[in-house]
Design an enzyme around this catalytic site. Sequence first.
Site, PDB file in Angstrom:
ATOM      1  N   SER A 117      38.924  35.467  32.415  1.00  0.00           N
ATOM      2  CA  SER A 117      39.377  35.868  31.021  1.00  0.00           C
ATOM      3  C   SER A 117      40.621  35.109  30.439  1.00  0.00           C
ATOM      4  CB  SER A 117      39.892  37.664  31.391  1.00  0.00           C
ATOM      5  OG  SER A 117      38.832  38.163  31.923  1.00  0.00           O
ATOM      6  N   GLN A 165      43.354  34.359  35.265  1.00  0.00           N
ATOM      7  CA  GLN A 165      43.102  34.349  36.775  1.00  0.00           C
ATOM      8  C   GLN A 165      41.657  33.686  37.079  1.00  0.00           C
ATOM      9  OE1 GLN A 165      41.265  38.262  37.361  1.00  0.00           O
ATOM     10  NE2 GLN A 165      42.543  38.354  39.388  1.00  0.00           N
ATOM     11  N   GLY A 166      42.033  32.812  37.938  1.00  0.00           N
ATOM     12  CA  GLY A 166      40.609  32.056  38.587  1.00  0.00           C
ATOM     13  C   GLY A 166      40.349  32.382  40.041  1.00  0.00           C
ATOM     14  N   SER A 220      37.264  34.465  40.747  1.00  0.00           N
ATOM     15  CA  SER A 220      35.794  34.839  41.002  1.00  0.00           C
ATOM     16  C   SER A 220      35.007  33.208  40.834  1.00  0.00           C
ATOM     17  CB  SER A 220      34.966  35.571  39.891  1.00  0.00           C
ATOM     18  OG  SER A 220      35.491  36.892  39.906  1.00  0.00           O
ATOM     19  N   GLU A 237      46.944  44.640  40.090  1.00  0.00           N
ATOM     20  CA  GLU A 237      45.756  44.453  38.991  1.00  0.00           C
ATOM     21  C   GLU A 237      45.038  45.938  39.276  1.00  0.00           C
ATOM     22  OE1 GLU A 237      42.624  41.562  39.491  1.00  0.00           O
ATOM     23  OE2 GLU A 237      41.938  41.867  37.489  1.00  0.00           O
TER      24      GLU A 237
HETATM   25  C1  FAD Z   1      35.287  41.828  31.588  1.00  0.00           C
HETATM   26  C2  FAD Z   1      35.503  40.983  32.845  1.00  0.00           C
HETATM   27  C3  FAD Z   1      36.534  40.294  33.198  1.00  0.00           C
HETATM   28  C4  FAD Z   1      36.814  39.602  34.266  1.00  0.00           C
HETATM   29  N1  FAD Z   1      37.764  38.657  34.182  1.00  0.00           N
HETATM   30  C5  FAD Z   1      37.738  38.017  35.449  1.00  0.00           C
HETATM   31  C6  FAD Z   1      39.027  37.058  35.535  1.00  0.00           C
HETATM   32  O1  FAD Z   1      39.867  37.013  34.516  1.00  0.00           O
HETATM   33  N2  FAD Z   1      39.229  36.388  36.582  1.00  0.00           N
HETATM   34  C7  FAD Z   1      38.256  36.467  37.646  1.00  0.00           C
HETATM   35  O2  FAD Z   1      38.410  35.618  38.751  1.00  0.00           O
HETATM   36  N3  FAD Z   1      37.246  37.153  37.560  1.00  0.00           N
HETATM   37  C8  FAD Z   1      36.887  38.055  36.442  1.00  0.00           C
HETATM   38  N4  FAD Z   1      36.009  38.869  36.541  1.00  0.00           N
HETATM   39  C9  FAD Z   1      34.756  38.794  37.516  1.00  0.00           C
HETATM   40  C10 FAD Z   1      34.913  40.055  38.201  1.00  0.00           C
HETATM   41  O3  FAD Z   1      35.988  40.432  39.269  1.00  0.00           O
HETATM   42  C11 FAD Z   1      33.538  40.168  39.312  1.00  0.00           C
HETATM   43  O4  FAD Z   1      32.506  39.859  38.239  1.00  0.00           O
HETATM   44  C12 FAD Z   1      33.400  41.043  40.221  1.00  0.00           C
HETATM   45  O5  FAD Z   1      34.139  41.061  41.187  1.00  0.00           O
HETATM   46  C13 FAD Z   1      31.941  41.442  40.644  1.00  0.00           C
HETATM   47  O6  FAD Z   1      31.577  40.243  41.070  1.00  0.00           O
HETATM   48  P1  FAD Z   1      30.017  39.518  40.910  1.00  0.00           P
HETATM   49  O7  FAD Z   1      30.066  39.659  39.410  1.00  0.00           O
HETATM   50  O8  FAD Z   1      29.839  38.330  41.415  1.00  0.00           O
HETATM   51  O9  FAD Z   1      29.131  40.694  41.207  1.00  0.00           O
HETATM   52  P2  FAD Z   1      28.469  40.730  42.789  1.00  0.00           P
HETATM   53  O10 FAD Z   1      29.505  40.563  43.665  1.00  0.00           O
HETATM   54  O11 FAD Z   1      27.188  39.867  43.005  1.00  0.00           O
HETATM   55  O12 FAD Z   1      27.906  42.185  42.921  1.00  0.00           O
HETATM   56  C14 FAD Z   1      26.729  42.656  42.198  1.00  0.00           C
HETATM   57  C15 FAD Z   1      26.388  44.091  42.539  1.00  0.00           C
HETATM   58  O13 FAD Z   1      26.589  44.389  43.880  1.00  0.00           O
HETATM   59  C16 FAD Z   1      27.281  45.401  44.388  1.00  0.00           C
HETATM   60  N5  FAD Z   1      27.932  44.962  45.830  1.00  0.00           N
HETATM   61  C17 FAD Z   1      28.262  43.722  46.032  1.00  0.00           C
HETATM   62  N6  FAD Z   1      28.800  43.708  47.247  1.00  0.00           N
HETATM   63  C18 FAD Z   1      28.658  45.180  47.857  1.00  0.00           C
HETATM   64  C19 FAD Z   1      28.959  45.975  48.954  1.00  0.00           C
HETATM   65  N7  FAD Z   1      29.564  45.100  50.131  1.00  0.00           N
HETATM   66  N8  FAD Z   1      28.750  47.117  49.163  1.00  0.00           N
HETATM   67  C20 FAD Z   1      28.251  47.752  47.919  1.00  0.00           C
HETATM   68  N9  FAD Z   1      28.033  47.248  46.581  1.00  0.00           N
HETATM   69  C21 FAD Z   1      28.200  45.880  46.866  1.00  0.00           C
HETATM   70  C22 FAD Z   1      28.503  45.122  43.310  1.00  0.00           C
HETATM   71  O14 FAD Z   1      29.214  46.084  43.116  1.00  0.00           O
HETATM   72  C23 FAD Z   1      27.766  44.928  42.141  1.00  0.00           C
HETATM   73  O15 FAD Z   1      27.267  46.394  41.512  1.00  0.00           O
HETATM   74  C24 FAD Z   1      35.682  39.644  35.271  1.00  0.00           C
HETATM   75  C25 FAD Z   1      34.562  40.473  35.201  1.00  0.00           C
HETATM   76  C26 FAD Z   1      34.397  41.173  33.866  1.00  0.00           C
HETATM   77  C27 FAD Z   1      33.246  42.091  33.754  1.00  0.00           C
END
Ligand code: FAD
Length: 377
Positions: A156, A121-122, A124, A239
């Site tokens: 992932s 899944q691409g 993020s 998902e």
């Molecule tokens: C084990 C794992 C597997 C993953 N696999 C995939 C994958 O296969 N493909 C893929 O595309 N992505 C994947 N991800 C990515 C995952 O979907 C993102 O990490 C997630 O959506 C959070 O985005 P971010 O890391 O950019 O955090 P950010 O968006 O930067 O958030 C940082 C913090 O701020 C909080 N926050 C942000 N906006 C708000 C808001 N509006 N209100 C309240 N709080 C807020 C968040 O909840 C978090 O605590 C994976 C992540 C993990 C940990």
Amino acid sequence: MDLASTPEEEEFRARLTEWLAGVLPALPPRPDPLDWPGRRAYDTGWQRRLYDAGYAQVHWDASPARRLIFLEETERAGAPYVGANFVGLLHAGPTIAAEGTAGQRDRWLEPVLRGDEVWCQGFSEPDAGSDLASLRTRAVRDGDAYVVTGAKIWTSHAEIADWCELLVRTDPDAPPHRGISWLAMPMDAPGITVRPLRTLAGSAEFAQLFLDGVRVPVANRVGAENDGWRVTMVTLSYERGTAFVGEVVACRRTLAEVARESRKNGSWDDPVLRRRLGALHAEFTALWRLIQWNVSEAGATGVPGVGGSVFKLRYSHARQDLYEAAAAVLGPDALDLDRPWSLDRLSSLSYTIAAGTSQIQRNIVAERILGLPKEPR
Ligand SMILES: Cc1cc2nc3c(=O)[nH]c(=O)nc-3n(C[C@H](O)[C@H](O)[C@H](O)COP(=O)(O)OP(=O)(O)OC[C@H]3O[C@@H](n4cnc5c(N)ncnc54)[C@H](O)[C@@H]3O)c2cc1C
């Protein structure tokens, strides 16, 4: 919602149980959890066995009751989990089934069911996680292909995948949600660099993707151009709503094992720990009811509803609580990574982030289920 089993469904359960009892003892040992190529071979091999025996389709088109029976019985018997087939089987495949053309369904669904092709899944990007609609990876039309340039992160299974469900910006001038398209990108296309990211548990289970002029046929777009946000909501509904259900069954089994270990090592005499395990039992029972609801709703409407966010939120925390309780039962042994549950405990930390963080699920529940005012933007 009527989930009482019919005689036909009970017959399905009996056949499945008998089949599992026959095949599971002959399975090769599971590969090391950090060996991803080995895990791919093992997981796709198991999927192929399910396919040959007529059970591969059960996640997609069987009745909700049959799907739940399948999950319960495979888990009870200790059958392998979907593993590397997670994206293909549980959210890319269902998205293509719901949104793809007949030709796309013919091309991509069967190989997932057979265990021949693995998806990742691409979605993020380094600056687009929770605020997914701000993604910047560009796709520019050139004849019958999109030329894709940008970067993805936390992908992932990228290293072992054949296909990627990829979100790209096809109209940079439209409002963020309106200029996105959903593409199926072949992972062997020239211009893709996969850089593994190592996790706390030592596994390179996900990666950063660099996309430099990657040509993806226009025919690989699922849904209309610039309508990818709507298609994405379908993917995320699967998902969050139903993809993790098998894991809940696995957690219930782990909880029973933790309780057994607790009785064995004497920690059961601690009433606080016993209460903790009891509360977890109640939590996972409630989650199983929620699953029945979600699976039943998906069966009735075709796509799981927004209630998936309630499930995702509660499940992610319950999973962390389970492995913390397991660590309390093990005591100092919990620090030994070779002990059961230790790696699971480390990886459970990621569950409140993966597939949308808990804060984002709370926002969705507040705005779309409870009807509270939208957060200021
Ligand atoms: C084990 C794992 C597997 C993953 N696999 C995939 C994958 O296969 N493909 C893929 O595309 N992505 C994947 N991800 C990515 C995952 O979907 C993102 O990490 C997630 O959506 C959070 O985005 P971010 O890391 O950019 O955090 P950010 O968006 O930067 O958030 C940082 C913090 O701020 C909080 N926050 C942000 N906006 C708000 C808001 N509006 N209100 C309240 N709080 C807020 C968040 O909840 C978090 O605590 C994976 C992540 C993990 C940990």
